[in-house]
Motif scaffolding. Structure first.
Motif, short mmCIF file in Angstrom:
data_model
loop_
_atom_site.label_atom_id
_atom_site.label_comp_id
_atom_site.label_asym_id
_atom_site.label_seq_id
_atom_site.Cartn_x
_atom_site.Cartn_y
_atom_site.Cartn_z
N THR A 30 0.90 -1.28 -0.02
CA THR A 30 -0.05 0.01 -0.10
C THR A 30 0.75 1.28 0.05
O THR A 30 0.47 2.05 -0.48
CB THR A 30 -1.15 -0.03 1.39
OG1 THR A 30 -0.38 -0.41 2.32
CG2 THR A 30 -2.02 -1.05 0.88
N ASP A 47 1.93 3.79 1.62
CA ASP A 47 1.59 5.35 2.00
C ASP A 47 2.40 5.44 2.82
O ASP A 47 3.31 6.54 2.41
CB ASP A 47 -0.05 5.17 2.58
CG ASP A 47 -1.14 4.84 1.87
OD1 ASP A 47 -1.93 4.09 2.06
OD2 ASP A 47 -0.90 5.55 0.79
N ALA A 70 0.55 10.43 5.97
CA ALA A 70 -1.05 10.61 6.06
C ALA A 70 -1.70 9.76 7.25
O ALA A 70 -1.88 8.70 7.22
CB ALA A 70 -1.67 10.11 4.88
N ASP A 71 -1.97 10.46 8.22
CA ASP A 71 -2.32 10.26 9.60
C ASP A 71 -4.08 9.76 9.47
O ASP A 71 -4.40 8.94 9.88
CB ASP A 71 -2.18 11.07 10.65
CG ASP A 71 -0.62 11.24 11.00
OD1 ASP A 71 -0.46 10.35 11.78
OD2 ASP A 71 -0.14 12.04 10.49
N VAL A 120 -6.13 9.11 7.05
CA VAL A 120 -6.40 8.64 5.82
C VAL A 120 -7.82 7.94 6.17
O VAL A 120 -8.01 7.23 7.37
CB VAL A 120 -5.54 7.73 5.21
CG1 VAL A 120 -4.57 8.35 4.39
CG2 VAL A 120 -4.82 6.92 6.23
N ASP A 121 -8.75 7.87 5.21
CA ASP A 121 -9.82 6.97 5.21
C ASP A 121 -10.00 6.22 4.21
O ASP A 121 -9.44 6.34 3.06
CB ASP A 121 -11.22 7.87 5.53
CG ASP A 121 -12.51 7.09 5.74
OD1 ASP A 121 -12.48 6.39 6.59
OD2 ASP A 121 -13.31 7.60 5.21
N TYR A 122 -10.49 4.88 4.50
CA TYR A 122 -10.59 4.03 3.33
C TYR A 122 -12.26 3.61 3.13
O TYR A 122 -12.67 2.80 3.81
CB TYR A 122 -9.84 2.69 3.57
CG TYR A 122 -8.65 2.96 3.75
CD1 TYR A 122 -7.56 3.16 2.63
CD2 TYR A 122 -7.73 2.72 5.09
CE1 TYR A 122 -6.32 3.68 2.78
CE2 TYR A 122 -6.50 3.08 5.10
CZ TYR A 122 -5.87 3.53 4.13
OH TYR A 122 -4.13 3.67 4.22
N PRO A 168 -8.23 2.18 10.18
CA PRO A 168 -7.38 2.35 9.14
C PRO A 168 -5.90 2.43 9.24
O PRO A 168 -5.16 2.24 8.38
CB PRO A 168 -7.54 3.91 8.90
CG PRO A 168 -8.36 4.66 10.31
CD PRO A 168 -8.98 3.51 10.87
N ARG A 169 -5.45 1.91 10.53
CA ARG A 169 -3.98 1.88 10.87
C ARG A 169 -3.70 0.42 10.45
O ARG A 169 -2.49 0.16 10.12
CB ARG A 169 -3.66 2.10 12.25
CG ARG A 169 -3.64 3.72 12.53
CD ARG A 169 -3.65 3.74 13.96
NE ARG A 169 -4.86 3.03 14.59
CZ ARG A 169 -4.99 3.00 15.77
NH1 ARG A 169 -4.10 3.70 16.75
NH2 ARG A 169 -5.92 2.35 16.63
N ALA A 217 -5.94 -1.13 4.39
CA ALA A 217 -5.49 -0.35 3.12
C ALA A 217 -5.55 -1.44 1.89
O ALA A 217 -5.79 -1.16 0.87
CB ALA A 217 -4.27 0.30 3.44
N GLU A 239 -9.14 -2.01 0.88
CA GLU A 239 -9.51 -0.86 0.04
C GLU A 239 -8.76 -0.84 -1.28
O GLU A 239 -9.55 -0.61 -2.51
CB GLU A 239 -9.10 0.47 0.73
CG GLU A 239 -9.35 1.86 0.14
CD GLU A 239 -10.81 2.21 0.21
OE1 GLU A 239 -11.28 1.58 1.12
OE2 GLU A 239 -11.21 2.83 -0.59
#
Lengths: 211, 211
Positions: A93, A95, A98-99, A101-103, A119-120, A125, A128
């Motif tokens: 993923t 990334d 980005a704290d 983030v939303d999926y 999301p962690r 991820a 998603e």
DNA sequence: TGCTTTAGATAGTATCAGTATCTACTATTG
DNA sequence: CAATAGTAGATACTGATACTATCTAAAGCA
């Protein structure tokens, strides 16, 4: 055991073994002198594991190294260690930042299932990404399908966890089982799905013939 | 649509699009002149499919090409076409020859399940390989586990087949669904398994805290 | 004594998946 | 209508990855 025996035992060339030693995937043998080292059974096992992760799971060498580091020196938090290990598994993923983030696709599924959305989690991820990749390709991805898959996935996961070594009694064994089991059992599961497709199709064709 | 629009629409660089055109993964647009071509929606879809297969499924370009060839020109035998497509998916078995090969670990599982054992199915070799890779690594692979996985795999497969376009009414659609569905739904299934692990573990930790 | 093996270092190779550049245009814009 | 931007197609180049090969200097063994 000398390096030539290790090579013969595992079917991995001496040049490759030296490469894995250089890259830090395989611990050095105990030195017997300037020109000889002794390799043990743990080297045989480790080499088989490397080949399994590289050839069957398809991991790059760098990710394999990361996984061994997590197994060899797990932190205090087994949960966090496992999360980092899952992060080393494809689909990557990448990334990093980005704290907040939303999926959205993953969240919709997870919340509908009543699971814990976080999301962690690397898996969030990955889910998603997997769903998003299907969008716009013409391949359908309905809620009903996600529910069916989730129910099957949960069954497998329940079994996996039930056979996991006790985390408090044997944390190292638990980490190893969790990390490697996540990676190595996946190809088995997908191969069985493919075989089930074949079996179901073959049966229905045979049924057509009879009728 | 011009190539620059196609690039903007899909997020794939013009250089990469040209590379896919060269490699035959993407059909050429309709020529409007010596220096311009028109690309349509099918090119957008195809590009998204390429990225999904490459980035998420992890297929090399050559295998992606093979899959598109099977979709674009399926033979009369849907069953055989699907078999060849599954052969293009990892883990690669790369035998090619050997008529009378036997896959003992896979056979034991399949026969115990009462499924159809056929060494010619690509999935059979893949299952053998996946199980064999686990041998000697210290990771357990019991019959009970295989049964649990098989039951879950079969549930997923039943759902997949139930949603498959009718093979006699729309053979091209059926091939495409089968080939792409086999590949693209796998990451979803494994992501859900990983999330289920997390959810089950998180719940049990929460339970421990309360007690 | 002579052939083989080894550790460790360094350099070379094959493959893959793009990128970059170039030519010879064509299209668009001010 | 001239300058600028975009394009197809060809070819060359690049960076990453996973090894392979070669070399040196020293043991080991027969």
């Amino acid at each position: 055991m000398r390096i030539s025996e290790l090579s013969r035992e595992t079917g991995v060339s001496i040049a490759s073994i030296k490469y894995y030693l250089r890259e830090g995937l395989l611990p050095a043998g105990t030195a017997l002198g300037a020109r000889q080292s002794d390799y043990g059974n743990e080297h045989v096992t480790r080499l088989r594991l490397i080949r399994a992760l590289v050839d069957v799971v398809g991991l790059p060498i760098a990710k394999v190294k990361r996984i061994f580091e997590l197994i060899d020196e797990p932190g205090d938090d087994i949960f966090a260690t496992l999360g980092q290990a899952v992060d080393s598994l494809p689909p990557y993923t990448t990334d990093g930042e980005a704290d907040a983030v939303d999926y959205p696709r993953a969240r919709a599924v997870i919340e509908r299932l009543g699971w814990t959305y976080d999301p962690r989690y690397a898996g969030t991820a990955q889910l998603e990404r997997s769903i998003a990749a299907i969008d716009g390709t013409g391949i359908p991805m309905s809620d009903a399908r996600l529910d069916a898959y989730a129910s099957a996935a949960r069954q497998v996961a329940e079994f996996d966890i039930s056979r996991m070594p006790q985390a408090d009694a044997a944390p190292a064994a638990a980490i190893e089982y969790a990390v490697l089991g996540t990676a190595l059992y996946e190809p088995v599961l997908v191969a069985l799905r493919r075989l089930a497709h074949q079996d179901i199709t073959a049966r229905s064709l045979a049924g057509d013939d009879e009728s």
